[in-house]
Design an enzyme around this catalytic site. Structure first.
Site, short mmCIF file in Angstrom:
data_model
loop_
_atom_site.label_atom_id
_atom_site.label_comp_id
_atom_site.label_asym_id
_atom_site.label_seq_id
_atom_site.Cartn_x
_atom_site.Cartn_y
_atom_site.Cartn_z
N SER A 107 0.89 -1.23 -0.28
CA SER A 107 0.06 0.04 0.11
C SER A 107 0.94 1.02 0.42
O SER A 107 1.91 1.19 0.31
CB SER A 107 -0.51 -0.20 1.60
N SER A 143 11.99 10.38 6.24
CA SER A 143 10.38 11.71 6.76
C SER A 143 11.51 13.12 6.62
O SER A 143 12.36 13.20 7.10
CB SER A 143 10.13 11.00 7.49
N TYR A 201 9.33 7.59 15.97
CA TYR A 201 9.22 7.40 15.05
C TYR A 201 10.68 8.62 14.26
O TYR A 201 10.92 8.11 13.64
CB TYR A 201 8.37 8.58 14.10
N LYS A 236 13.59 7.04 11.97
CA LYS A 236 14.35 8.01 10.84
C LYS A 236 15.43 8.52 10.64
O LYS A 236 15.91 8.73 9.79
CB LYS A 236 13.11 8.47 10.41
N THR A 258 -1.78 8.89 2.21
CA THR A 258 -1.61 7.49 2.06
C THR A 258 -2.43 7.01 3.32
O THR A 258 -2.75 8.24 4.45
CB THR A 258 -0.18 6.60 2.56
#
Length: 270
Positions: free
Chosen positions: A15, A137, A150, A154, A185
């Site tokens: 996805s 990111s 996160y 990253k 997304t």
């Protein structure tokens, strides 16, 4: 870089950005190995991608990763491009976040992506060719609130990639780090909250973000052009990423250290 006939292996391909990258590379004649946990969703993506190999597994399962790597290499005898894309985001303040959430996000977004790459670098170095892509990111450039785990993962992924790029600079293997901003997304909907449960709703910024197909085209164009650090964002997110962009001269300087024998000297010193 011409991708026609190249073997491209993408994690997190069922996805979002991973699926969009698969379709973009397929449109350029690449042969796709697609990985993710949901085999049915991988099969849906594969229907748009011509010649494909499905390798469903959980990136945290070391035995399954080793088996998938062997199958990927055996399929056509090589992997030309490897895309470390699998990941999960976060939406919770550090003061309320359970330590288990940090461990899960870092395991998926950093440790598992390193393991995926480590299984391929000897193969690429021996062939003297290949490209490694890491989906970081803007939160891997700038510390963003509600995403401490996160951001840690990253930022770490980018650091690993930068060091690896230098080490492989004399081996014919290129390393590219992509720093996406908001892309439309389910990343926010699937993000983990303070207790590790899925958030279940999206952000306005994500909903209004770059279309995945457009982002994928920009990413693949940049890799084809040899860019090492690729920022795919708009507005303030792009401005923040550009403010923290690593100068190409610094990448060149570190690579020059390797070319001058830095690794050999360090190994000789024990």
């Amino acid at each position: 870089m011409d991708f026609n006939g190249k073997v491209v292996w993408i994690t997190g391909a069922s996805s979002g950005v991973g699926a969009a990258l698969a379709r973009e590379w397929a449109s350029r004649g690449a042969r796709l190995a697609l990985s993710g946990r949901d085999e049915a969703r991988l099969a849906e993506v594969a229907r748009d991608c011509g010649e494909t190999l499905l390798l469903p597994f959980d990136v945290r399962d070391d035995a399954a990763l080793a088996e998938a790597t062997a199958k990927a290499l055996a399929w056509k005898g090589h992997v030309d491009v490897a895309v470390a894309n699998a990941g999960v985001s976060q939406r919770s303040p550090a003061l309320k976040t359970d330590m288990s959430v940090y461990r899960e996000i870092i395991d998926i977004d950093l440790t598992a992506q390193i393991a995926f790459t480590q299984g391929l670098i000897a193969h690429m170095a021996e062939r003297g060719s290949g490209a490694l892509l890491f989906i970081s990111s803007i939160a891997g450039k700038v510390g963003v609130p509600m995403r401490t785990a996160y951001c840690a993962a990253k930022f770490g992924l980018a650091g690993y990639a930068d060091a690896l790029r230098a080490e492989l600079s004399q081996k014919g293997v290129s390393v590219h780090v992509i720093f996406p901003g908001s892309i439309a997304t389910d990343v926010s909907r699937n993000a983990l909250t303070a207790d590790g449960t899925k958030r279940g709703r999206s952000d306005k910024a994500i909903e209004e973000g770059i279309a995945p197909a457009d982002a994928a085209k920009t990413m693949v164009d940049a890799v084809a052009g040899g860019e090492r650090e690729i920022i795919v964002a708009e507005g303030m997110e792009k401005a923040m990423g550009e403010m923290r962009r690593t100068p190409d001269q610094l990448f060149d300087q570190i690579a020059a250290m390797v070319a001058a024998g830095y690794i050999e000297r360090m190994e000789a010193e024990g």
